[in-house]
Scaffold this motif. Structure first.
Motif, PDB file in Angstrom:
ATOM      1  N   VAL A  38     -14.307   2.718   6.191  1.00 26.82           N
ATOM      2  CA  VAL A  38     -14.014   2.477   7.614  1.00 26.82           C
ATOM      3  C   VAL A  38     -12.825   1.558   7.840  1.00 26.82           C
ATOM      4  O   VAL A  38     -12.512   1.227   8.988  1.00 26.82           O
ATOM      5  CB  VAL A  38     -15.257   1.874   8.331  1.00 26.82           C
ATOM      6  N   GLY A  39     -12.143   1.122   6.790  1.00 27.80           N
ATOM      7  CA  GLY A  39     -11.029   0.196   6.970  1.00 27.80           C
ATOM      8  C   GLY A  39      -9.797   0.884   7.517  1.00 27.80           C
ATOM      9  O   GLY A  39      -9.137   1.652   6.808  1.00 27.80           O
ATOM     10  N   THR A  40      -9.482   0.637   8.781  1.00 26.39           N
ATOM     11  CA  THR A  40      -8.314   1.283   9.384  1.00 26.39           C
ATOM     12  C   THR A  40      -7.019   0.849   8.714  1.00 26.39           C
ATOM     13  O   THR A  40      -6.100   1.648   8.542  1.00 26.39           O
ATOM     14  CB  THR A  40      -8.250   0.965  10.887  1.00 26.39           C
ATOM     15  N   THR A  41      -6.943  -0.419   8.323  1.00 24.83           N
ATOM     16  CA  THR A  41      -5.741  -0.888   7.631  1.00 24.83           C
ATOM     17  C   THR A  41      -5.642  -0.265   6.248  1.00 24.83           C
ATOM     18  O   THR A  41      -4.556   0.065   5.769  1.00 24.83           O
ATOM     19  CB  THR A  41      -5.769  -2.416   7.520  1.00 24.83           C
ATOM     20  N   PHE A  42      -6.802  -0.064   5.602  1.00 20.12           N
ATOM     21  CA  PHE A  42      -6.822   0.518   4.258  1.00 20.12           C
ATOM     22  C   PHE A  42      -6.214   1.919   4.266  1.00 20.12           C
ATOM     23  O   PHE A  42      -5.503   2.318   3.338  1.00 20.12           O
ATOM     24  CB  PHE A  42      -8.261   0.573   3.756  1.00 20.12           C
ATOM     25  N   THR A  43      -6.489   2.678   5.331  1.00 19.95           N
ATOM     26  CA  THR A  43      -6.045   4.077   5.380  1.00 19.95           C
ATOM     27  C   THR A  43      -4.832   4.283   6.287  1.00 19.95           C
ATOM     28  O   THR A  43      -4.449   5.428   6.548  1.00 19.95           O
ATOM     29  CB  THR A  43      -7.199   4.961   5.883  1.00 19.95           C
ATOM     30  N   SER A  44      -4.234   3.190   6.771  1.00 19.29           N
ATOM     31  CA  SER A  44      -3.150   3.325   7.747  1.00 19.29           C
ATOM     32  C   SER A  44      -1.881   3.897   7.144  1.00 19.29           C
ATOM     33  O   SER A  44      -1.069   4.499   7.843  1.00 19.29           O
ATOM     34  CB  SER A  44      -2.839   1.958   8.381  1.00 19.29           C
ATOM     35  N   SER A  45      -1.675   3.705   5.840  1.00 18.29           N
ATOM     36  CA  SER A  45      -0.478   4.224   5.184  1.00 18.29           C
ATOM     37  C   SER A  45      -0.722   4.300   3.690  1.00 18.29           C
ATOM     38  O   SER A  45      -1.579   3.586   3.153  1.00 18.29           O
ATOM     39  CB  SER A  45       0.725   3.313   5.458  1.00 18.29           C
ATOM     40  N   PRO A  46       0.009   5.175   2.981  1.00 14.27           N
ATOM     41  CA  PRO A  46      -0.142   5.238   1.518  1.00 14.27           C
ATOM     42  C   PRO A  46       0.148   3.893   0.851  1.00 14.27           C
ATOM     43  O   PRO A  46      -0.492   3.537  -0.138  1.00 14.27           O
ATOM     44  CB  PRO A  46       0.882   6.296   1.107  1.00 14.27           C
ATOM     45  N   ALA A  47       1.115   3.121   1.398  1.00 15.35           N
ATOM     46  CA  ALA A  47       1.444   1.826   0.810  1.00 15.35           C
ATOM     47  C   ALA A  47       0.283   0.847   0.949  1.00 15.35           C
ATOM     48  O   ALA A  47      -0.044   0.114  -0.001  1.00 15.35           O
ATOM     49  CB  ALA A  47       2.691   1.247   1.488  1.00 15.35           C
ATOM     50  N   ALA A  48      -0.373   0.843   2.119  1.00 14.00           N
ATOM     51  CA  ALA A  48      -1.522  -0.044   2.326  1.00 14.00           C
ATOM     52  C   ALA A  48      -2.668   0.343   1.407  1.00 14.00           C
ATOM     53  O   ALA A  48      -3.337  -0.527   0.807  1.00 14.00           O
ATOM     54  CB  ALA A  48      -1.960  -0.003   3.786  1.00 14.00           C
ATOM     55  N   THR A  49      -2.913   1.635   1.272  1.00 11.44           N
ATOM     56  CA  THR A  49      -3.986   2.102   0.380  1.00 11.44           C
ATOM     57  C   THR A  49      -3.712   1.699  -1.066  1.00 11.44           C
ATOM     58  O   THR A  49      -4.598   1.193  -1.777  1.00 11.44           O
ATOM     59  CB  THR A  49      -4.125   3.635   0.479  1.00 11.44           C
ATOM     60  N   ALA A  50      -2.472   1.894  -1.499  1.00 13.11           N
ATOM     61  CA  ALA A  50      -2.100   1.527  -2.869  1.00 13.11           C
ATOM     62  C   ALA A  50      -2.231   0.018  -3.075  1.00 13.11           C
ATOM     63  O   ALA A  50      -2.671  -0.441  -4.142  1.00 13.11           O
ATOM     64  CB  ALA A  50      -0.673   1.980  -3.158  1.00 13.11           C
ATOM     65  N   TYR A  51      -1.844  -0.754  -2.048  1.00 21.63           N
ATOM     66  CA  TYR A  51      -1.938  -2.213  -2.161  1.00 21.63           C
ATOM     67  C   TYR A  51      -3.378  -2.651  -2.381  1.00 21.63           C
ATOM     68  O   TYR A  51      -3.666  -3.436  -3.288  1.00 21.63           O
ATOM     69  CB  TYR A  51      -1.368  -2.880  -0.916  1.00 21.63           C
ATOM     70  N   TRP A  52      -4.292  -2.155  -1.542  1.00 17.76           N
ATOM     71  CA  TRP A  52      -5.669  -2.609  -1.661  1.00 17.76           C
ATOM     72  C   TRP A  52      -6.327  -2.126  -2.949  1.00 17.76           C
ATOM     73  O   TRP A  52      -7.107  -2.852  -3.572  1.00 17.76           O
ATOM     74  CB  TRP A  52      -6.475  -2.171  -0.442  1.00 17.76           C
ATOM     75  N   TYR A  53      -6.011  -0.908  -3.361  1.00 18.94           N
ATOM     76  CA  TYR A  53      -6.515  -0.454  -4.662  1.00 18.94           C
ATOM     77  C   TYR A  53      -5.986  -1.363  -5.778  1.00 18.94           C
ATOM     78  O   TYR A  53      -6.701  -1.693  -6.734  1.00 18.94           O
ATOM     79  CB  TYR A  53      -6.113   0.996  -4.928  1.00 18.94           C
ATOM     80  N   GLY A  54      -4.731  -1.775  -5.654  1.00 19.61           N
ATOM     81  CA  GLY A  54      -4.153  -2.673  -6.655  1.00 19.61           C
ATOM     82  C   GLY A  54      -4.826  -4.028  -6.673  1.00 19.61           C
ATOM     83  O   GLY A  54      -5.094  -4.594  -7.749  1.00 19.61           O
ATOM     84  N   VAL A  55      -5.113  -4.582  -5.480  1.00 23.10           N
ATOM     85  CA  VAL A  55      -5.793  -5.885  -5.394  1.00 23.10           C
ATOM     86  C   VAL A  55      -7.140  -5.842  -6.105  1.00 23.10           C
ATOM     87  O   VAL A  55      -7.477  -6.711  -6.930  1.00 23.10           O
ATOM     88  CB  VAL A  55      -5.965  -6.309  -3.923  1.00 23.10           C
ATOM     89  N   TRP A  56      -7.934  -4.829  -5.790  1.00 23.10           N
ATOM     90  CA  TRP A  56      -9.265  -4.743  -6.389  1.00 23.10           C
ATOM     91  C   TRP A  56      -9.191  -4.408  -7.874  1.00 23.10           C
ATOM     92  O   TRP A  56     -10.030  -4.871  -8.665  1.00 23.10           O
ATOM     93  CB  TRP A  56     -10.104  -3.716  -5.642  1.00 23.10           C
ATOM     94  N   ALA A  57      -8.198  -3.613  -8.273  1.00 27.54           N
ATOM     95  CA  ALA A  57      -8.053  -3.293  -9.699  1.00 27.54           C
ATOM     96  C   ALA A  57      -7.723  -4.548 -10.501  1.00 27.54           C
ATOM     97  O   ALA A  57      -8.276  -4.772 -11.588  1.00 27.54           O
ATOM     98  CB  ALA A  57      -6.964  -2.229  -9.887  1.00 27.54           C
ATOM     99  N   VAL A  58      -6.828  -5.388  -9.972  1.00 26.78           N
ATOM    100  CA  VAL A  58      -6.478  -6.630 -10.667  1.00 26.78           C
ATOM    101  C   VAL A  58      -7.675  -7.573 -10.727  1.00 26.78           C
ATOM    102  O   VAL A  58      -7.969  -8.174 -11.773  1.00 26.78           O
ATOM    103  CB  VAL A  58      -5.285  -7.319  -9.970  1.00 26.78           C
ATOM    104  N   ALA A  59      -8.397  -7.709  -9.601  1.00 24.67           N
ATOM    105  CA  ALA A  59      -9.531  -8.640  -9.553  1.00 24.67           C
ATOM    106  C   ALA A  59     -10.645  -8.200 -10.503  1.00 24.67           C
ATOM    107  O   ALA A  59     -11.116  -8.989 -11.348  1.00 24.67           O
ATOM    108  CB  ALA A  59     -10.053  -8.745  -8.127  1.00 24.67           C
TER     109      ALA A  59
END
Length: 445
Positions: free
Chosen positions: A185-206
């Motif tokens: 349901v995260g609108t920011t998560f799905t707002s753009s391919p760059a935002a999606t890639a960013y959040w996937y990257g954050v969680w992958a690193v963590a």
């Protein structure tokens, strides 16, 4: 004991701890700015409460990921900041996470309730029943509340470490549930391919940091080094030294002053992990820890059999010569806190003064070794005995033993009341904070 210590670290003007802390803060600040950027690009809802709720939710996700990095036991961070300080920061960011997520839940619920013209409880139930990912988010928030409750000091003091640690494992369940909620349901998560890639990257690193530091690295090191008990040597009625051997120990990156989490793989102890410092500088052939019996578990260690397999996590800790700022040192030990101090004395060059505080001479564990080391290295050794009153490490007494104390690095290890008193004394004597080195070995903060 003949040792071949690693080359001693030279004093440096660049403080490793400051570099690491500055790096962590910079990474967090940059990511906070990136989150704000993607949030603005995604556009705003008409309801101000929903806007604020989404923003607090995003920052809650970022803080949650940052928390994972703090407790991932990454060697680069641990050697520069120390597990005790990283754990303390994890605890305080945990409370920040709790309030951020609480604000997210309240703002989102009231925002949607206002738009629907219903009460907040009704709206929350409706969201959980009809919107994908919301029920998982509610469960995740409940788990965060439980973990936060047991992290309060009054609760932490009543729990055994193993119980506290088991409850905290549910925080990882909360992380997974929160991530799936954000994906759904995260609108920011799905707002753009760059935002999606960013959040996937954050969680992958963590999550990758946790898997690397807490799982992969310990498993790899234990498979490689095959630790076993090689000797059990009673030092007194209540203290025992345990010698550990293994393969390729010359390639184990352990330093004097560090500790491991030790699991002795017997039927009754394999599930218990305890932090014990090295009581001798690593020599590439074996490791030694010296333990005082303060409970049933530590008392049982004197009955370990030679050949017992050991699972060791580490080395951990920033209580090493890496943080030296002066060529001369003062080492202050209290009770069994002498173990990392004795190891550090082997690793230090330059003139050293050792002050060993105990209730009576019979409590001075490893005193003979300290005396021999001090003699070999040209160090001064002071054995201070007697009750806690009067304070024999008060400013006048310590100044008398070490007149140039303000020009030395001070390494301190002992019981918490003694350490707190000595830290106050050092402050009164004008010893700069950057020259004071200590570590508290409470893994739960």
């Amino acid at each position: 004991m003949t040792t071949v210590p690693s080359p001693p670290a030279r004093p440096t003007a660049v403080r490793p701890r400051v570099v690491a802390r500055t790096g962590l803060c910079a990474v967090l600040a940059v990511n906070a700015a990136v989150v704000a950027f993607f949030f603005v690009r995604a556009g705003f809802a008409a309801n101000a409460l929903i806007v604020l709720g989404r923003l607090t939710g995003l920052y809650g996700a970022l803080v949650m990921a940052f928390q994972l990095v703090l407790v991932a036991r990454l060697p680069w961070l641990d050697r520069r900041i120390g597990m005790d300080r990283l754990t303390s920061r994890h605890r305080w960011t945990g409370f920040a996470l709790l309030w951020t997520l609480l604000a997210h839940v309240v703002l989102i619920t009231f925002g949607y309730a206002d738009g629907a013209g219903v009460g907040p409880v009704t709206e929350l139930v409706d969201l959980a029943e009809t919107t994908e990912g919301v029920l998982r988010a509610v469960v995740a928030f409940g788990l965060v509340l439980v973990v936060g409750a047991v992290s309060a000091r009054c609760a932490r003091r009543r729990l055994a470490y193993e119980t506290w640690h088991f409850i905290h494992l549910y925080a990882y369940v909360a992380v997974v549930l929160a991530f799936t909620h954000q994906v759904a349901v995260g609108t920011t998560f799905t707002s753009s391919p760059a935002a999606t890639a960013y959040w996937y990257g954050v969680w992958a690193v963590a999550l990758g940091s946790v898997l690397l530091g807490c799982v992969a690295l310990p498993l790899w090191r234990n498979r490689r080094h095959r630790f076993r008990v090689s000797a059990v040597v009673p030092e007194s009625d209540t203290v025992v030294s345990i010698h550990i051997t293994g393969r390729d120990l010359d390639e184990l990156p352990a330093r004097a002053g560090q500790f491991f989490l030790w699991r002795f793989l017997t039927k009754d102890r394999w599930w218990q992990a305890n932090p014990f410092s090295l009581s001798a500088a690593p020599d590439g052939r074996g490791l030694r820890l010296t333990v005082k019996a303060v409970g049933e578990g530590s008392a049982a260690l004197r009955h370990l059999k030679v050949g017992t397999r050991v699972f060791a996590e580490g080395p951990y800790g920033a209580f090493t010569t890496l943080h030296r700022t002066r060529t001369e040192s003062l080492l202050i030990a209290g009770g069994v806190g002498v173990t990392p101090i004795r190891a550090l004395l082997e690793d230090l060059d330059g003139h050293a003064v050792v002050v060993y505080r105990v209730a009576s001479e019979r409590d001075a564990v490893l005193h003979d070794e300290l005396r021999d080391l001090a003699l070999a290295k040209g160090a001064d050794l002071h054995l201070v005995t007697g009750g806690p009153v009067p304070d024999k490490l008060a400013p006048l007494e310590l100044k008398r033993m070490v007149p140039d104390i303000a020009d030395r690095d001070v390494f301190l290890c002992g019981p918490p009341p003694m350490m707190n008193a000595v830290l106050g004394t050092l402050d009164e004597l004008g010893v700069p904070e950057r020259q004071i080195h200590f570590e508290r070995f409470g893994l739960a903060g």
